[in-house]
Design a protein around this motif. Structure first.
Motif, short mmCIF file in Angstrom:
data_model
loop_
_atom_site.label_atom_id
_atom_site.label_comp_id
_atom_site.label_asym_id
_atom_site.label_seq_id
_atom_site.Cartn_x
_atom_site.Cartn_y
_atom_site.Cartn_z
N SER A 146 0.83 -1.21 0.00
CA SER A 146 0.00 0.00 0.00
C SER A 146 0.86 1.25 0.00
CB SER A 146 -0.94 0.00 1.20
OG SER A 146 -0.20 0.02 2.40
N VAL A 147 1.99 1.21 0.69
CA VAL A 147 2.89 2.37 0.73
C VAL A 147 3.51 2.58 -0.65
CG1 VAL A 147 5.05 3.25 1.67
CG2 VAL A 147 3.39 2.19 3.17
N LEU A 148 3.98 1.51 -1.26
CA LEU A 148 4.58 1.64 -2.58
C LEU A 148 3.56 2.13 -3.59
CD1 LEU A 148 6.87 -1.53 -2.72
CD2 LEU A 148 7.51 0.82 -2.18
N GLY A 149 2.32 1.71 -3.45
CA GLY A 149 1.26 2.15 -4.35
C GLY A 149 1.04 3.66 -4.29
N ARG A 150 1.23 4.24 -3.14
CA ARG A 150 1.05 5.69 -2.98
C ARG A 150 2.23 6.50 -3.49
NH1 ARG A 150 -0.89 3.97 2.14
NH2 ARG A 150 0.99 4.76 3.14
N HIS A 151 3.32 5.82 -3.81
CA HIS A 151 4.52 6.49 -4.27
C HIS A 151 4.93 6.02 -5.66
CE1 HIS A 151 5.13 8.38 -0.35
NE2 HIS A 151 4.68 7.24 0.14
N GLY A 152 3.93 5.73 -6.47
CA GLY A 152 4.18 5.21 -7.81
C GLY A 152 5.02 6.12 -8.68
N GLY A 153 4.87 7.43 -8.53
CA GLY A 153 5.65 8.36 -9.34
C GLY A 153 7.14 8.23 -9.09
N VAL A 154 7.51 8.08 -7.84
CA VAL A 154 8.93 7.92 -7.49
C VAL A 154 9.44 6.59 -8.01
CG1 VAL A 154 10.58 7.72 -5.60
CG2 VAL A 154 8.73 9.37 -5.45
N LEU A 155 8.64 5.55 -7.87
CA LEU A 155 9.06 4.23 -8.35
C LEU A 155 9.21 4.23 -9.87
CD1 LEU A 155 6.91 2.02 -5.99
CD2 LEU A 155 9.34 2.53 -5.81
N GLU A 156 8.31 4.91 -10.57
CA GLU A 156 8.43 5.03 -12.03
C GLU A 156 9.71 5.77 -12.39
OE1 GLU A 156 6.81 3.59 -14.43
OE2 GLU A 156 5.41 2.63 -13.04
N ALA A 157 10.04 6.82 -11.64
CA ALA A 157 11.27 7.57 -11.90
C ALA A 157 12.50 6.70 -11.66
CB ALA A 157 11.32 8.82 -11.02
N ILE A 158 12.46 5.88 -10.63
CA ILE A 158 13.58 4.97 -10.35
C ILE A 158 13.74 3.99 -11.50
CG2 ILE A 158 14.37 3.08 -8.85
CD1 ILE A 158 12.99 4.64 -6.52
N ALA A 159 12.63 3.41 -11.95
CA ALA A 159 12.67 2.45 -13.07
C ALA A 159 13.19 3.13 -14.33
CB ALA A 159 11.29 1.85 -13.29
N ALA A 160 12.72 4.33 -14.61
CA ALA A 160 13.17 5.05 -15.82
C ALA A 160 14.65 5.37 -15.75
CB ALA A 160 12.35 6.32 -15.99
N THR A 161 15.12 5.80 -14.60
CA THR A 161 16.54 6.13 -14.42
C THR A 161 17.41 4.89 -14.62
OG1 THR A 161 15.97 7.89 -12.88
CG2 THR A 161 18.24 7.10 -12.81
N ALA A 162 16.92 3.76 -14.19
CA ALA A 162 17.68 2.51 -14.29
C ALA A 162 17.63 1.89 -15.67
CB ALA A 162 17.17 1.50 -13.27
N GLY A 163 16.67 2.33 -16.49
CA GLY A 163 16.51 1.69 -17.80
C GLY A 163 15.48 0.58 -17.77
N GLY A 164 14.64 0.56 -16.74
CA GLY A 164 13.58 -0.44 -16.63
C GLY A 164 13.59 -1.13 -15.28
N ARG A 165 12.44 -1.68 -14.94
CA ARG A 165 12.32 -2.38 -13.65
C ARG A 165 13.24 -3.59 -13.56
NH1 ARG A 165 7.00 -1.54 -15.28
NH2 ARG A 165 6.04 0.19 -14.19
N GLU A 166 13.28 -4.38 -14.64
CA GLU A 166 14.11 -5.59 -14.63
C GLU A 166 15.59 -5.23 -14.54
OE1 GLU A 166 11.76 -4.97 -17.03
OE2 GLU A 166 10.20 -6.23 -16.13
N THR A 167 15.98 -4.14 -15.22
CA THR A 167 17.37 -3.70 -15.18
C THR A 167 17.76 -3.30 -13.76
OG1 THR A 167 17.19 -2.92 -17.46
CG2 THR A 167 19.06 -2.10 -16.17
N PHE A 168 16.87 -2.56 -13.09
CA PHE A 168 17.15 -2.16 -11.71
C PHE A 168 17.25 -3.39 -10.81
CE2 PHE A 168 16.06 -0.94 -7.40
CZ PHE A 168 16.91 0.14 -7.19
N ALA A 169 16.30 -4.30 -10.95
CA ALA A 169 16.28 -5.50 -10.09
C ALA A 169 17.52 -6.36 -10.31
CB ALA A 169 15.01 -6.31 -10.36
N ALA A 170 18.05 -6.38 -11.52
CA ALA A 170 19.21 -7.22 -11.82
C ALA A 170 20.54 -6.52 -11.52
CB ALA A 170 19.19 -7.63 -13.30
N ALA A 171 20.51 -5.23 -11.24
CA ALA A 171 21.75 -4.47 -11.00
C ALA A 171 22.37 -4.83 -9.66
CB ALA A 171 21.45 -2.98 -11.05
#
Length: 137
Positions: free
Chosen positions: A32-57
């Motif tokens: 629920s907390v992460l859901g309320r901060h979706g904009g920040v999470l999207e920015a993190i994913a974009a900065t990393a080049g994608g969710r999978e890229t961040f998770a694998a880094a």
């Protein structure tokens, strides 16, 4: 978001150390907390080049990505960290790893000090007793 990405973000923010578990294994329900901060999470994913890229880094790359996301949007990033921190540090595994009591304070109460510590407590309170009244009556 994906569970792998979410866990990578959480564990980068709060990686744990020794007996202190990382955030993804500490037990708090942060969905629920992460859901309320979706904009920040999207920015993190974009900065990393994608969710999978961040998770694998590796940890250093993840930390760099989070630092970039924080520089880009400091207030929303801080809000995410504070919200996750509150749940993380209140979770039973983390509280117990700190050596604190995770049970409710009542009806057992807390141990205030070892028997015989009264003299030490008196010494610590002497400065307060010697001080004049600091409030208006």
């Amino acid at each position: 978001m994906t569970p792998t990405f979410d866990a990578a973000v959480l564990d980068t923010l709060f990686p744990g150390l020794g007996p202190i578990p990382p955030a993804s294994r500490a037990g708090p329900d942060v969905a629920s907390v992460l859901g309320r901060h979706g904009g920040v999470l999207e920015a993190i994913a974009a900065t990393a080049g994608g969710r999978e890229t961040f998770a694998a880094a590796d940890a250093a790359r993840r930390a760099h990505v989070l630092a970039e996301a924080e520089r880009a949007a400091p207030a929303p990033f801080q809000a995410l960290v504070l919200a996750v921190s509150a749940l993380y540090h209140a979770s039973a595994p983390v509280v117990e790893a700190y050596g604190w009591v995770s049970r409710p304070p009542q009806p057992q109460g807390f141990t205030v000090g070892a028997p015989g510590d009264e003299a030490e407590a008196d010494g610590m309170l002497e400065r307060v007793r010697a001080r004049r009244q600091i409030w208006r009556g």
